[in-house]
Design a protein around this motif. Sequence first.
Motif: not given
Length: 275
Positions: A251, A241, A246-247, A244
Amino acid sequence: MTETLLEMLSYPFMVRAFVVGILVALCSALLGVSLVLKRYSMIGDGLSHVGFGAMAVAAAANAAPLAVAIPVVIVAAVLLLRISGSSRIKGDAAIALISTSSLAIGVMVISMTTGMNTDVYNYMFGSILAMSREDVALSVTLAVVVLALYIFFYQKIFAITFDETFARATGVKAGLYNTLIAVLTAVTIVLGMRMMGALLISSLIIFPALTAMRACRTFRSVTIHAAVISVVCLAAGLLMSYLGGTPAGASVVMANIAALILYSLAGLIRGKMNR
């Protein structure tokens, strides 16, 4: 890699996420083994919906989310256990009844008050930024209590997990320990919702236990492996997370999916070699 970890842990919100996440991952994995073996793993999904409803009401009333959600979800867990065990409404039907009702209440409260704001989004999908210092202090305290109670009553939980009828015959108060598991699960679900979200928190209960069962055969080995897998996947998910963007919740789930695939392949290979 070391530099990346040190950089990540230089942020206070990441430290809070790691501390709470690891404790919640441990609690979820330990309880998840019993819940999966008792074919009651979807209780996590149902209680997370109850937690969402309680947090939505707390947000509308400007109250502390955890302080409102924890007692509500505990009551729901005990009620769910009573409904599924003593009436015509069994198992998955009882979970669906309570979870959908709570979700509907939460959505109705939101629609009439705050609308779909950032806090509600965080409750649904999780956010590592959602935890304040007060939340962390309460979460750590309750998680330690959950772990201590699980370890202290490990033998009783083991007994009712594998053969509840025999446990009752030997004098074990199965109803009491089933209630204990439900209450500990309720607390763990609420603690993990801030980071994982209501839609993903049940994955912390289900995935590590199923993954460990691909390679282990005894209750103790499954429990230990599930705990290790859960913590490693939590750390890997948070790292993913961070790198990247990302959430966090999604993740962590992806890391658990990867672990399940690897353990399944290892189990297949070992099975063929034993033949």
